[in-house]
Scaffold this active site. Structure first.
Site, PDB file in Angstrom:
ATOM      1  CD  GLU A  63       5.797  28.283  -2.917  1.00  0.00           C
ATOM      2  OE1 GLU A  63       5.609  29.283  -2.212  1.00  0.00           O
ATOM      3  OE2 GLU A  63       6.693  27.449  -2.703  1.00  0.00           O
ATOM      4  CE  LYS A 106      10.707  18.382  -4.658  1.00  0.00           C
ATOM      5  NZ  LYS A 106      12.000  18.474  -5.320  1.00  0.00           N
ATOM      6  NE  ARG A 147      15.158  25.844   0.174  1.00  0.00           N
ATOM      7  CZ  ARG A 147      14.674  25.103   1.153  1.00  0.00           C
ATOM      8  NH1 ARG A 147      14.806  23.795   1.138  1.00  0.00           N
ATOM      9  NH2 ARG A 147      14.041  25.677   2.161  1.00  0.00           N
ATOM     10  CG  PHE A 187      10.403  28.937  -2.331  1.00  0.00           C
ATOM     11  CD1 PHE A 187      10.775  28.634  -1.039  1.00  0.00           C
ATOM     12  CD2 PHE A 187      11.066  28.339  -3.390  1.00  0.00           C
ATOM     13  CE1 PHE A 187      11.817  27.745  -0.796  1.00  0.00           C
ATOM     14  CE2 PHE A 187      12.111  27.443  -3.162  1.00  0.00           C
ATOM     15  CZ  PHE A 187      12.497  27.147  -1.850  1.00  0.00           C
ATOM     16  NE  ARG A 215      14.023  15.064   5.494  1.00  0.00           N
ATOM     17  CZ  ARG A 215      14.437  15.561   4.326  1.00  0.00           C
ATOM     18  NH1 ARG A 215      13.571  15.941   3.418  1.00  0.00           N
ATOM     19  NH2 ARG A 215      15.722  15.652   4.056  1.00  0.00           N
ATOM     20  CE  LYS A 226      10.757  15.011  -0.494  1.00  0.00           C
ATOM     21  NZ  LYS A 226      12.193  15.013  -0.377  1.00  0.00           N
TER      22      LYS A 226
HETATM   23  P1  AMP Z   1      13.953  17.067  -2.283  1.00  0.00           P
HETATM   24  O1  AMP Z   1      15.234  17.722  -2.711  1.00  0.00           O
HETATM   25  O2  AMP Z   1      13.443  16.066  -3.252  1.00  0.00           O
HETATM   26  O3  AMP Z   1      14.049  16.581  -0.855  1.00  0.00           O
HETATM   27  O4  AMP Z   1      12.827  18.204  -2.269  1.00  0.00           O
HETATM   28  C1  AMP Z   1      12.932  19.376  -1.525  1.00  0.00           C
HETATM   29  C2  AMP Z   1      13.622  20.443  -2.341  1.00  0.00           C
HETATM   30  O5  AMP Z   1      12.803  20.920  -3.393  1.00  0.00           O
HETATM   31  C3  AMP Z   1      13.922  21.711  -1.567  1.00  0.00           C
HETATM   32  O6  AMP Z   1      15.040  21.583  -0.743  1.00  0.00           O
HETATM   33  C4  AMP Z   1      14.141  22.715  -2.682  1.00  0.00           C
HETATM   34  O7  AMP Z   1      15.489  22.667  -3.105  1.00  0.00           O
HETATM   35  C5  AMP Z   1      13.298  22.176  -3.823  1.00  0.00           C
HETATM   36  N1  AMP Z   1      12.169  23.057  -4.203  1.00  0.00           N
HETATM   37  C6  AMP Z   1      11.770  23.268  -5.474  1.00  0.00           C
HETATM   38  N2  AMP Z   1      10.716  24.086  -5.531  1.00  0.00           N
HETATM   39  C7  AMP Z   1      10.426  24.443  -4.253  1.00  0.00           C
HETATM   40  C8  AMP Z   1       9.439  25.275  -3.652  1.00  0.00           C
HETATM   41  N3  AMP Z   1       8.509  25.913  -4.375  1.00  0.00           N
HETATM   42  N4  AMP Z   1       9.446  25.377  -2.286  1.00  0.00           N
HETATM   43  C9  AMP Z   1      10.363  24.727  -1.524  1.00  0.00           C
HETATM   44  N5  AMP Z   1      11.318  23.926  -2.050  1.00  0.00           N
HETATM   45  C10 AMP Z   1      11.354  23.772  -3.392  1.00  0.00           C
END
Ligand code: AMP
Length: 568
Positions: free
Chosen positions: A233, A235, A240, A330, A429, A435
């Site tokens: 998907e 990002k 969230r 999602f 995690r 990601k």
């Molecule tokens: P990070 O905040 O950089 O640790 O990246 C993880 C976060 O990306 C998740 O906690 C979500 O808030 C966000 N996110 C954005 N798009 C998605 C997606 N398609 N699936 C899961 N998380 C996503």
């Protein structure tokens, strides 16, 4: 409360996990169940259970003043004690003197915490705190302040408290963990364990679950080294949100499990009227519903646009029009009476498709999206608010690269690459969600000190020193001067002044609560900061109000990035 505080001292005195667990388990065994239940919440470093919406709302600066006043020490004496301990609770334990004591139980203490939470304004709050701290022993004061500031710093995580519950009441750890995950309440979990009724723990709608987290992948190849076929998907760059929906009520929870429904009044309507209770997981983004230059139906906007919508209790019609939002869903975690966490993602994904399809069919007023990037066109006068995040599949690095570029062309941060066979693991995690982002590497860091700026930023705190975790300790790794907007800087200046722990003139040591995402060109070994590393050209990408300090990166990740950089 004295016994609780003495147990904490025991836990702090050893680094051995088993020994820590044994101390806590012995304490539970020697305490009536009601008190043990409240203590388990305190041992987790919180005044209230996770799902409760009460907050104390009392800043470190206020606590500092109360300790100063009660101890009769000068600001300098307190500062030097703070430099030794790095923790206001420990400072209080040292400088306060034994007072005329009351016999305060942990249940009494939680009642006092509730009074503080419901008192309006700093004056009313500090009166209750002053009264409380003036009647307890210095050791009790030490731990009361630590609970109030949200961190015991004795090397005890909630997961160890779960271990201690299992041990004290002869329960299986897995069952304790599951009950706690479902209830979001370690105290309730303890009561069920003590009664031998853990199996009765039921998911309760409107009690947020933990969120599944992602690990970073450096390259497309690395991502595919963990599983062969990937569900992919975009990002999205928003916040969230977990949506709990019953037939007539919808509540949205943030990653810190706060209720954020009021900030997004336009979203619940689109999720009302579900045929069954559901819990959804997704990202709230600022969304442009206008056609884009390619004639497409709109796209997610950068995080900076969404920022204007965050942290507001009241949202005006005007702001809703200026910054429209969408909820990109999602995942689905619960439907009807069934918890879906153990089902593989591929199945959850199919269930989600059909749920959102139903919403779309049912709701004439608003539409939910389909699983493609051709989002449905706007119905005149009504806009799409809830969209199914589109899904693609990839099994080769080249395919991922292509998807990554397409995601970036749509203005999104990168990709989320997920194992279709994986179950949903709240609060963990792992390598089932990866990601892949734009910057080579960014770090989530905690601000520990701030300084007044120069030039046009002379009156504001614009230079931030930040840190990562090394075990239980925060170690500084860099300092950055720019990256935030003037408005953000002035709002943060106000916050930092309210939460100053030590005023050193041009520099303020502040409560370690604010999380930032920082980017940098590369990393060096250096003794400039006590982490042993320094960042080259660090810049603040953005504030991360959605993250708690404990979610910030650890020194192990810094080492990993440094070593990867040496190899490349
Ligand atoms: P990070 O905040 O950089 O640790 O990246 C993880 C976060 O990306 C998740 O906690 C979500 O808030 C966000 N996110 C954005 N798009 C998605 C997606 N398609 N699936 C899961 N998380 C996503």
């Amino acid at each position: 409360m004295q016994a609780f505080a003495e147990t904490c001292e025991g836990v702090a005195s050893t680094t051995k996990k088993l020994q820590k667990i044994a101390y806590v388990a012995d304490y539970f065994n020697s305490t009536p169940v009601d008190s043990a239940a409240v203590s388990s919440v305190f041992f987790s470093g919180r005044p209230f259970a996770v799902w409760e919406e009460s907050t104390l709302n009392i800043g470190g600066a206020l606590l500092w003043r109360i300790v100063e006043e009660l101890s009769g020490k000068s600001g300098d004496e307190l500062s030097s004690a703070y430099r030794r301990h790095g923790d206001l609770g420990a400072v209080a334990g040292e400088v306060l003197t034994a007072a005329r004591q009351i016999d305060l139980s942990v249940v009494d203490l939680q009642n006092r915490f509730r009074e503080i939470a419901s008192a309006r304004g700093p004056v009313a709050k500090s009166e209750i705190v002053r009264d409380l701290l003036s009647r307890v022993s210095p050791l009790e004061a030490k731990y009361i302040i630590k609970i109030m500031t949200g961190d015991l710093r004795i090397g005890l995580k909630e997961s160890l408290v779960e271990d201690a519950i299992a041990r004290a009441y002869g329960a299986r750890l897995k069952e304790v963990q599951r009950a706690n995950m479902l209830l979001g309440d370690i105290g309730e979990t303890l009561k069920l364990a003590a009664a031998g009724k853990l199996a009765e723990a039921k998911m309760r709608l409107f009690h947020p679950l933990g969120f599944m987290l992602a690990s970073p992948a450096a390259t497309a190849e690395e991502a595919l080294s963990y599983f062969e076929d990937a569900l992919v998907e975009d990002k999205y760059d928003g916040i969230r949100a977990q949506a709990h929906c019953s037939a007539d009520e919808v509540r949205l929870f943030s990653r810190t499990r706060d209720n954020i429904t009021e900030s997004f009044p336009e979203l619940p309507g689109a999720l009302l009227g579900m045929p069954q209770d559901v819990i959804l997981d997704g990202e709230i983004v600022a969304w442009s519903y206008l056609e884009d230059e390619t004639g497409g139906p709109g796209r997610a906007q950068p995080f900076s646009a969404l920022q204007q919508r965050l942290g507001r209790k009241k949202v005006s019609e005007k702001l809703m029009q200026q910054v429209p939002v969408a909820y990109l869903v999602f995942d689905i975690l619960y439907i009807g009476q069934e918890l879906l966490l153990d089902r593989p993602l591929s199945e959850r994904s199919r269930i989600l498709d059909s749920v959102l399809e139903n919403v779309r069919r049912q709701s004439r007023m608003q539409q939910a999206g389909q699983a493609t990037f051709d989002f449905p066109a706007e119905v005149p006068g009504h806009v799409t608010r809830v969209l199914r995040a589109p899904v693609s599949f990839a099994s080769a690095a080249a395919e991922l690269e292509q998807l990554f570029e397409a995601a970036q062309a749509r203005g999104n941060e990168g990709l989320m690459i997920k194992d279709p066979q994986s179950s949903y693991t709240p609060g963990r995690r792992g390598k089932s969600w990866l990601k892949l982002k734009r910057e080579l590497a960014t770090l989530d860091v905690v601000v520990t000190a701030v300084e007044y700026g120069h030039g046009k930023r002379i009156g504001v705190l614009s230079d931030y020193t930040f840190a990562v975790w090394d075990g239980e300790r925060l170690v500084n790794i860099g300092k950055a001067y720019s990256g935030l907007t003037d408005l953000e800087i002035s709002e943060m200046t106000r916050w930092f002044i309210e939460h100053t722990l030590e005023d050193q003139g041009m520099r303020l040591l502040v409560e370690p609560k604010i999380v930032l995402e920082v980017a940098f060109n590369n990393m060096m070994k250096s003794d400039r900061h006590n982490s042993g590393y320094a960042l080259r050209f660090p810049r603040i990408v953005r504030l991360r109000p959605d993250k708690l300090p404990e979610d910030a990166d650890r020194i192990e990740r810094v080492r990993q990035i440094f070593e990867a950089q040496q190899k490349s």
